[in-house]
Scaffold this active site. Sequence first.
Site, PDB file in Angstrom:
ATOM      1  N   GLU A 142     -15.100   6.186  13.298  1.00 49.08           N
ATOM      2  CA  GLU A 142     -15.204   4.857  13.001  1.00 49.08           C
ATOM      3  C   GLU A 142     -13.904   4.260  12.349  1.00 49.08           C
ATOM      4  O   GLU A 142     -13.136   5.017  11.739  1.00 49.08           O
ATOM      5  CB  GLU A 142     -16.362   4.466  12.073  1.00 49.08           C
ATOM      6  N   ARG A 184     -17.442  -3.225  -5.530  1.00 46.57           N
ATOM      7  CA  ARG A 184     -17.419  -1.740  -5.744  1.00 46.57           C
ATOM      8  C   ARG A 184     -17.245  -1.482  -7.443  1.00 46.57           C
ATOM      9  O   ARG A 184     -17.490  -0.654  -7.947  1.00 46.57           O
ATOM     10  CB  ARG A 184     -16.508  -0.942  -4.993  1.00 46.57           C
ATOM     11  N   LYS A 235     -11.411   2.472   9.705  1.00 47.65           N
ATOM     12  CA  LYS A 235     -11.533   2.062   8.361  1.00 47.65           C
ATOM     13  C   LYS A 235     -11.016   0.601   8.153  1.00 47.65           C
ATOM     14  O   LYS A 235      -9.753   0.447   8.305  1.00 47.65           O
ATOM     15  CB  LYS A 235     -10.409   3.122   7.583  1.00 47.65           C
ATOM     16  N   ASP A 240       0.955  -1.119   0.070  1.00 49.91           N
ATOM     17  CA  ASP A 240      -0.047  -0.079  -0.034  1.00 49.91           C
ATOM     18  C   ASP A 240       0.780   1.337   0.039  1.00 49.91           C
ATOM     19  O   ASP A 240       0.451   2.208  -0.702  1.00 49.91           O
ATOM     20  CB  ASP A 240      -0.852   0.095   1.250  1.00 49.91           C
ATOM     21  N   ASP A 241       1.933   1.183   0.753  1.00 49.92           N
ATOM     22  CA  ASP A 241       2.823   2.486   0.939  1.00 49.92           C
ATOM     23  C   ASP A 241       3.413   2.614  -0.335  1.00 49.92           C
ATOM     24  O   ASP A 241       3.526   4.103  -0.873  1.00 49.92           O
ATOM     25  CB  ASP A 241       3.939   1.969   1.910  1.00 49.92           C
ATOM     26  N   TYR A 259       2.192   1.723  -3.434  1.00 50.90           N
ATOM     27  CA  TYR A 259       1.500   2.232  -4.236  1.00 50.90           C
ATOM     28  C   TYR A 259       1.020   3.734  -4.152  1.00 50.90           C
ATOM     29  O   TYR A 259       1.074   4.522  -4.905  1.00 50.90           O
ATOM     30  CB  TYR A 259       0.190   1.559  -4.192  1.00 50.90           C
ATOM     31  N   ASP A 260       0.862   4.214  -2.809  1.00 54.13           N
ATOM     32  CA  ASP A 260       0.427   5.594  -2.527  1.00 54.13           C
ATOM     33  C   ASP A 260       1.508   6.512  -2.855  1.00 54.13           C
ATOM     34  O   ASP A 260       1.146   7.497  -3.340  1.00 54.13           O
ATOM     35  CB  ASP A 260       0.111   5.690  -0.787  1.00 54.13           C
ATOM     36  N   SER A 309     -14.947   6.481  -3.204  1.00 58.96           N
ATOM     37  CA  SER A 309     -13.952   6.100  -2.405  1.00 58.96           C
ATOM     38  C   SER A 309     -13.830   7.387  -1.574  1.00 58.96           C
ATOM     39  O   SER A 309     -14.617   7.830  -1.356  1.00 58.96           O
ATOM     40  CB  SER A 309     -12.682   6.160  -3.453  1.00 58.96           C
ATOM     41  N   LEU A 310     -12.679   7.491  -0.726  1.00 51.45           N
ATOM     42  CA  LEU A 310     -12.577   8.413   0.136  1.00 51.45           C
ATOM     43  C   LEU A 310     -11.330   9.357  -0.246  1.00 51.45           C
ATOM     44  O   LEU A 310     -10.122   8.632  -0.599  1.00 51.45           O
ATOM     45  CB  LEU A 310     -12.601   7.857   1.569  1.00 51.45           C
TER      46      LEU A 310
END
Length: 693
Positions: free
Chosen positions: A116, A139, A118, A38-39, A41-42, A85-86
């Site tokens: 809340e 999605r 994630k 994830d890191d 990719y981000d 998405s967010l």
Amino acid sequence: MTTPAADLADPAAYAEAIETAVKAAAAYYATGDSALDDDAYDRLVRGIAAYETAHPDEVSADSPTGKVAGGAVVGDVLHTVPMLSLDNVFGTEEFTTWVASVERRIGRPVEAWSVEPKLDGLAVAARYDQGRLTRLITRGDGVAGEDVSHAIGTIVGLPDRLSEPVTLEVRGEVLMTTEQFEHANTERTQHGGAPFANPRSAAAGSVRAKDRQYRVEMTFFAYGALPPADSGDLAGSMVELPHSQVLELVGRLGVHTAAETAVPPRTVTAVDAVQVRVDEIASLRTELPFGIDGIVIKADSAADQAAAGSGSRAPRWAIAWKLPAVEKVTRLLAVEWNVGRTGTIAPRAVLEPVVIDGSTVTYATLHNPADIARRDLRIGDQVMVYKAGDIIPRVEGPVAHLRTGEEEPIAFPELCPQCGSDIDTSEQRWRCVRGRNCHIVASISYAVGRDQLDIEGLGATRVIQLVDMGLIADFADLFTLRADQLLALDRMGRTSTDNLLAAIEQAKAQPLSRVLAGLGVRGTGRSMSRRIARHFATMELLRAADAEAVQQVEGIGVEKAPVIVAELAELAPLIDKLITAGVNMTEPGATPPAPGAEAEGGLAADAGPLDGMTVVVTGAMTGPLEKLSRNQMNELIERAGGKSSSSVSKRTSLLVAGEGSGSKREKAEQLGTRIVTPDEFADLVKSLLDQTD
Ligand code: IVH
């Protein structure tokens, strides 16, 4: 903390970055596997976005920026309302700026915020028609998703029937708990499939898989719901409900929400309170049985949401506060087999060093041989490594699609790597047949350590010497050592001998909790040993207890209790030897449980100055507490009737903050927790400190 964006120097680097990101997103959303963690990719996508800001004329149509799921997948079932998405923030400052922008847009303060977890899985929409689950859709690209209704029945928390015959669409995250992930990998590898790298990819792969011969279980958490297009009564009123009440409604209908977890959604009004809740959820992350990768903060009221509106990719009324990435891909270089003080043989992964959550990880635990087999790990594999907070890094699984064919199988030891004896492989955790007698230097060194019997002057070198000379074979033998035997040792003079014998003599008076800790009963550590000792008060009563009685101790469940009973039986000769040597076997201040009583034994009725309080210690202790280790501070708290804890939360009653206390003090201040200095605390527990002297 955010890692820097990838630095793209020219159009070629930009084009290459887009290709890599698009491929990675496609793999991630198709099978859950990606060559990038994830890191990474981000970082890549942020690099692409930075390049596009600097060169607005060169923006490629293929760019993943601004697209749901990086533009990766297209399904064929249209969503009634786009599944968005967010946007992300990475800290307080960015969050505050975001709140200001929302409030500017709606022209008033936001009424209330829902905070809340994630959940780290994949988003699905579950359509209920008159209370029956009829369709499950991923999605996809946000506009249309893929029909995955075949997965109905394998997802815990997503019932086939609601408790009322209502028509609505529930939206939420499908994930695998750690336990479900372990099970999924066992099933998958047993059926000849490639193992999953982590729970997220296991859930993504399993939701989409159609013709498997085996079924694996997943878990659903709802985070929202929509009325259907042709609204009935319920649906009509739902539109007006605040988000928090929508979640409550969904829960009442029988769908799983995070309300039942250790990190339930909370509604707060002040922005400061959001921060406190974010910290609370973040501090519980490592203890959760499922993965979270951030905290989602949403304007709670329907009116605020409507006023803020949505963009094409994300709503403007919600934001994801991302937590640091705790997973990275790195290479498995080798596996080492270490023998512990109780004779257990534990595999440890040697990794190509990788920085995770701010620290360099070189080793990771692999639990046991069955675990390696289950994950079909091989030397040379690219593996997903998980490390968060203080927890020991662990290998989750191999990124199987990155295999080159050059990987080698992992060799399991045939004989004990410590002493060459046979290995007992009858249980999941392998153990040298000599058990505790295999690595006696390790077990004796542990027993005499500062937090156990605390015998000063008995370092590992001295223990090795004593063992090599045949003077001790276990730590009970220490108590019968004679001065002439010690004096005969290398580098052992009169003073050292006298000091060591005095320290050994003193250790005889240690409380039962420390003797238990020193015995190294498998399945118990220091704080559990204290709980057991306080509960039973004497070794005699503990030894007389069966599994059911042991289960009465807080924190000991059905699985652990029989292990502890069996361990005590195995340790019987050693315990007898300690008793004969005159070692104390009682816990001062503790009262034994009443015969047949269900309730805890524990401390005497007027338990002490910290009765019922949860206390956290941070920073350096000074004054009368200066010499106490953390373990000794915890002992003191518990003897005073309190409960010691390592992290500040709403449940904390008192923080003892010494010099150099940082984030724990800040958090306690935010929560309004009572904070005392070490001196003030010493005063509070004065009566007990006096007893120690
Ligand atoms: S709300 C319109 N709440 O995170 C609002 N999403 O990175 C859409 N997610 O697509 C989402 N936990 O798959 C929401 N409590 C939560 C969530 C959550 C996990 C996922 C969801 C979303 C992704 C965005």
